[in-house]
Design an enzyme around this catalytic site. Sequence first.
Site, mmCIF file in Angstrom:
data_model
loop_
_atom_site.group_PDB
_atom_site.id
_atom_site.type_symbol
_atom_site.label_atom_id
_atom_site.label_comp_id
_atom_site.label_asym_id
_atom_site.label_seq_id
_atom_site.Cartn_x
_atom_site.Cartn_y
_atom_site.Cartn_z
ATOM 1 N NE ARG A 166 -2.993 -1.630 3.141
ATOM 2 C CZ ARG A 166 -2.917 -2.830 3.038
ATOM 3 N NH1 ARG A 166 -3.296 -3.700 2.052
ATOM 4 N NH2 ARG A 166 -2.490 -3.414 4.295
ATOM 5 C CG ASP A 210 -11.386 -11.134 10.047
ATOM 6 O OD1 ASP A 210 -10.437 -10.549 10.634
ATOM 7 O OD2 ASP A 210 -11.258 -11.398 8.891
ATOM 8 C CB CYS A 244 -4.892 -17.989 -4.120
ATOM 9 S SG CYS A 244 -3.619 -17.824 -2.836
ATOM 10 C CG MET A 264 0.354 -23.187 -8.618
ATOM 11 S SD MET A 264 -1.141 -23.099 -7.442
ATOM 12 C CE MET A 264 -0.755 -24.803 -6.706
HETATM 13 CA CA CA Z 1 -8.366 -10.776 9.264
#
Ligand code: CA
Length: 728
Positions: free
Chosen positions: A138, A322, A632, A671
């Site tokens: 970021r 979460d 993913c 991968m």
């Molecule tokens: Ca989390």
Amino acid sequence: MLCCSLFFWHCQTAPEKGTPAHIKAVTSKIDDAVLANQETEHKDWLTYGRNYKEDRYSKLDQINKTSVEKLGLAWALEMGTKRGIQGTPIVVDGIMFATGPWSVLWAIDARKGEVIWEYDPEVPRSTATKYCCGVVNRGPAIYKGAIIWGTLDGRLVSVDAAMGTKNWEVMTIPENSKYSITGAVRIIKGNAVIGNGGAEFEARGFVTAYDAVTGKKAWRFYTVPGDPTKGFEHPDLAAVAKTWSGEWWKNGGGGGTAWDAITYDPELNTIYVGVGNGTHWDREIRSPGGGDNLYLSSIVALNADDGAYKWHYQTTPGDTWDYTATQPLTMAELAIAGEMRKVIMQAPKNGFFYILDRATGEFLSAKPYTYTSWATEIDENGRPLETEGARYTDGKTHWISPSSHGGHNWHPQSYSRQTGLVYIPSLKMSEGYARIDGREAYEKDAAGGGFGANVSVANKIYNPTVFDGNPNAPLPGTASGRLLAWDPIQQKEVWGIDQIAHYNGGILSTAGGLIFQGDAEGKFSARDALSGEVLWDFDVRSGVNAPPITYLVDGEQYITIPVGWGGGMGQSNKYVDRIHTGTFYTFKLDGKATPPDKLPAMASNFTQLKTNATPANIGEGLNLYLQFCMGCHRSPGKGGGAIPDLTRSSEGIFKNYEEIVLNGMLASQGMPNLGDKITKEELADIQSFVLYTADALSKGMNPKDYATNLAKMQYLADTKGPIRKAIQ
Ligand code: CA
């Protein structure tokens, strides 16, 4: 330059822009005083959130409600990357520093759109499964001629801004641990302050300050207590440990990673850190005797000199969903009940918008900014009133809002000092939570891609389900976004725009009466900040995660939006025909540059290959997919985002499953080699599940029937077990 070389005695002009001498001259001036002054200086963009208040509000107004119709492309620079770009670039005197996938850093000439230098910290590509939400970064920070940023694999790196050569590098996390860095580093009082992520993968959260010039460690603050018998790293942790029970330090370290928001108020000499969720999500597994589990899901204030604790406020006591409080922290001075207060504002994942007094930590108010079913309100003491069943203790699957993606995630909000509104890229989504302790499976999985051990995402489709009966609740399996203009004093929405996708880009507000945002549908828009009306937009070809920035170069206002779809749900979903390579788009008034070609959509049909596996094997394939692939590739059949949808793979991919999954054939593309985690027989089950899904969806089976069939097959697998057979 000619003038300078011939008549050097007259040569008093600055060095030519973009040259090392120029970059050195302008970047070496960036010190604590300059950084602290960015609330009044608006020429450059020097820190992640534009200034220490992180309001992402610019006083620049050449581009305004009237002139915006003349906004055009100054340049577009294709970076050749294929994964998510989330970073906020830094710009000083027309020189841009920006991060991209795999923590690569670029220096770019913002007048021309040319790369000056690139620095690749060489994060091992095979480690992709250590990162929950894409190989993103970021953004960097700038200080005294250096550019400093964190890498996915936990390093803090400093390079010379002019040359792109390394000054120093330090490892900020324990070796061989499951932490990662995706967040932007902040420069605070001469230190580079950095957190980390990894609570889903077992981690004990902390933030660390390193001397921004030398890289020497200055202090570290732990966000959760360790084993009390070993003593505490700082005194406040003794009291904090009393809010925990059981042996949390053994089972994953407690979590509480600070992976995004870190802000600073120079006047109050205070740093504010947003703290994440616990490990395990479910408090009953993490801390079996209950307790608030500080400082999970909290905003913690620290002394900027030494990182010592000042105060905290917990948004979600005893978090079990979460519901991180890592979301962006924005400061403002607001008149609340007739009194000017220095406030800090946050729209954390739990769905309530909070205002705190940032000098004292006093709770001022909180109201829901999106649909919430886990709690009805926040009482006058700042504690949520939870609803019955919200903690999913009965073994059933409970659909609860917001989801673990939150009512708002990391995507930056902006507070316009002109309109007094906070612009929030919010989202609406519910999630099926159920009590799961997957640690046993996880031990086998070790460094694998599943979240199974530490999350409560319901993974048994046949499990009895409790739905939220409210007609306003987001339906299971649906998700959408909403761009909100929020009045922080009245604590209410002023306007809101529904968006098809739940993840869209961050916000910039300007004194031109505008807000800017890129969205998942590939539109970069300027809106009237008061009404939300679109006044201008531009097709950037791919979905947008990153927030835009604005700055002046040679007196002219520019706006840059980094575009690169991916990260979080962008890995599996897309809302445009075709995902293009990462591209930085820059605009100015009367810009006339030609955009890159919009290539035709790529057909990606479901595979026509069929499976003849038994239902129990397909059910077992689903279990294994959830454990090893879901992290993913996410829900199969959605078309793929930055990561392929396995139901649409080519025949060649299916033929090479064992080479790819068990021998690491595509490790260089991220991968991982799962050869020591999955047997050939198990891989055959995964392939069978993928082929079954492709067949069902390509026939147009309705989602309810598909889910019912999977539930039956999963039940068979769990009760009778699959028949073991490798890929034929
Ligand atoms: Ca989390």
